[in-house]
Design an enzyme around this catalytic site. Structure first.
Site, PDB file in Angstrom:
ATOM      1  N   SER A 156     -70.371  42.445 -20.975  1.00 43.06           N
ATOM      2  CA  SER A 156     -71.047  43.323 -20.017  1.00 43.06           C
ATOM      3  C   SER A 156     -71.254  44.717 -20.599  1.00 43.06           C
ATOM      4  O   SER A 156     -70.597  45.110 -21.566  1.00 43.06           O
ATOM      5  CB  SER A 156     -70.220  43.414 -18.733  1.00 43.06           C
ATOM      6  OG  SER A 156     -69.996  42.121 -18.224  1.00 43.06           O
TER       7      SER A 156
HETATM    8  N1  SAM Z   1     -65.240  40.067 -19.277  1.00 41.73           N
HETATM    9  C1  SAM Z   1     -66.004  39.627 -20.393  1.00 41.73           C
HETATM   10  C2  SAM Z   1     -65.889  40.526 -21.581  1.00 41.73           C
HETATM   11  O1  SAM Z   1     -65.161  41.539 -21.524  1.00 41.73           O
HETATM   12  O2  SAM Z   1     -66.510  40.206 -22.607  1.00 41.73           O
HETATM   13  C3  SAM Z   1     -67.458  39.357 -20.063  1.00 41.73           C
HETATM   14  C4  SAM Z   1     -67.602  38.144 -19.294  1.00 41.73           C
HETATM   15  S1  SAM Z   1     -69.174  37.365 -19.284  1.00 41.73           S
HETATM   16  C5  SAM Z   1     -70.183  38.510 -18.450  1.00 41.73           C
HETATM   17  C6  SAM Z   1     -68.800  36.126 -18.040  1.00 41.73           C
HETATM   18  C7  SAM Z   1     -67.866  35.039 -18.546  1.00 41.73           C
HETATM   19  O3  SAM Z   1     -67.452  34.271 -17.406  1.00 41.73           O
HETATM   20  C8  SAM Z   1     -68.515  34.054 -19.507  1.00 41.73           C
HETATM   21  O4  SAM Z   1     -67.766  34.000 -20.699  1.00 41.73           O
HETATM   22  C9  SAM Z   1     -68.462  32.732 -18.760  1.00 41.73           C
HETATM   23  O5  SAM Z   1     -68.289  31.609 -19.579  1.00 41.73           O
HETATM   24  C10 SAM Z   1     -67.272  32.955 -17.847  1.00 41.73           C
HETATM   25  N2  SAM Z   1     -67.167  32.082 -16.665  1.00 41.73           N
HETATM   26  C11 SAM Z   1     -68.145  31.677 -15.805  1.00 41.73           C
HETATM   27  N3  SAM Z   1     -67.627  30.895 -14.836  1.00 41.73           N
HETATM   28  C12 SAM Z   1     -66.287  30.811 -15.081  1.00 41.73           C
HETATM   29  C13 SAM Z   1     -65.198  30.157 -14.442  1.00 41.73           C
HETATM   30  N4  SAM Z   1     -65.344  29.415 -13.333  1.00 41.73           N
HETATM   31  N5  SAM Z   1     -63.955  30.286 -14.971  1.00 41.73           N
HETATM   32  C14 SAM Z   1     -63.758  31.023 -16.104  1.00 41.73           C
HETATM   33  N6  SAM Z   1     -64.748  31.659 -16.760  1.00 41.73           N
HETATM   34  C15 SAM Z   1     -65.998  31.573 -16.254  1.00 41.73           C
END
Ligand code: SAM
Length: 226
Positions: free
Chosen positions: A67
């Site tokens: 993000s």
């Molecule tokens: N917080 C992260 C960082 O600092 O880089 C950015 C996260 S990215 C915007 C969103 C993440 O959520 C992705 O890696 C995606 O695979 C994960 N995601 C989506 N649904 C999920 C779930 N049900 N459980 C765990 N991770 C999930």
């Protein structure tokens, strides 16, 4: 001290980004210090490192993103993580936000961060290993179910777009706890702050945002990317 945490040297590009986030009100002093110590560049694929200090989301792998620093700063500020707190993150991605939360929770605190995509689970773990944080654990699985074995959590942050508030996360939020989560459809969402007080939940929308979808049992159904 290992790389990934600042050894006292000033990185002018990182300082410039942090100054902007402070001026614009996305960061407060504690978040700024965490960002000074935990350099975003260490959490990026090499091809994205030149863009590390731009306030923009960047591609990771498997269609996922790290993000924008402004959004990460605001979410972290809203959480008000203090030393000794137990924190759950859903969506580890690069591991950067988990690392910032780990810095703020301190040695007596603990951060669990769940990731559903195997490649990103490995990526986040490897990035965390570049720091000297020992209180952050990356877990593989569906974070919409929370982490019952470690609940309740003082703070929960969801870093992907939820169609609604996942009930397990509300149940696993401690009394006086705070949950920050983007809620809405696939085009945009409202960044929502939920606070639990005397068993009651109070929520308010903070800002319109755009996140990748939260996929899982209490999130969006899995769909192949077009
Ligand atoms: N917080 C992260 C960082 O600092 O880089 C950015 C996260 S990215 C915007 C969103 C993440 O959520 C992705 O890696 C995606 O695979 C994960 N995601 C989506 N649904 C999920 C779930 N049900 N459980 C765990 N991770 C999930």
């Amino acid at each position: 001290m290992k790389s990934g945490q600042n050894d006292g040297k000033i990185n002018p590009k990182n300082e410039g980004m942090i100054d902007s986030l402070l001026r614009e009100g996305y960061a407060d002093g504690r978040v700024a210090e965490a960002m000074r110590q935990i350099d975003r560049a260490l959490f990026l694929p090499p091809s994205q490192m030149p863009s590390a200090y731009l306030d923009t989301p960047l591609p990771l792998m498997k269609g996922q993103t790290i993000s924008a620093p402004g959004v990460v700063a605001l979410m972290t500020k809203l959480l008000e993580v203090r030393g000794g707190m137990k924190v759950l993150e859903v969506g580890a991605g690069s591991g950067w936000q988990a690392a910032l939360l780990g810095f703020l929770a301190g040695e007596k605190g603990k951060v669990f961060s769940i990731e559903r995509i195997p490649e990103l689970y490995e990526f986040a773990k490897n990035n965390l290993a570049k720091t000297n944080l020992r209180n952050v654990q990356i877990i593989f699985g569906d974070g919409t179910e929370g982490l019952p074995r470690a609940a309740p959590f003082d703070r929960i942050v969801v870093t992907a777009a939820a169609p609604q508030l996942p009930p397990p996360l509300l149940e696993q939020l401690a009394e006086q706890g705070k949950l920050v989560i983007p809620v809405g459809g696939s085009f945009f969402q409202e960044l929502t702050l939920v606070e639990k007080s005397k068993g009651q939940l109070n929520s308010r929308d903070v800002l319109s945002v755009v996140f990748v979808p939260l996929i899982g049992k209490y999130g969006n159904p899995f769909r192949l990317q077009p």
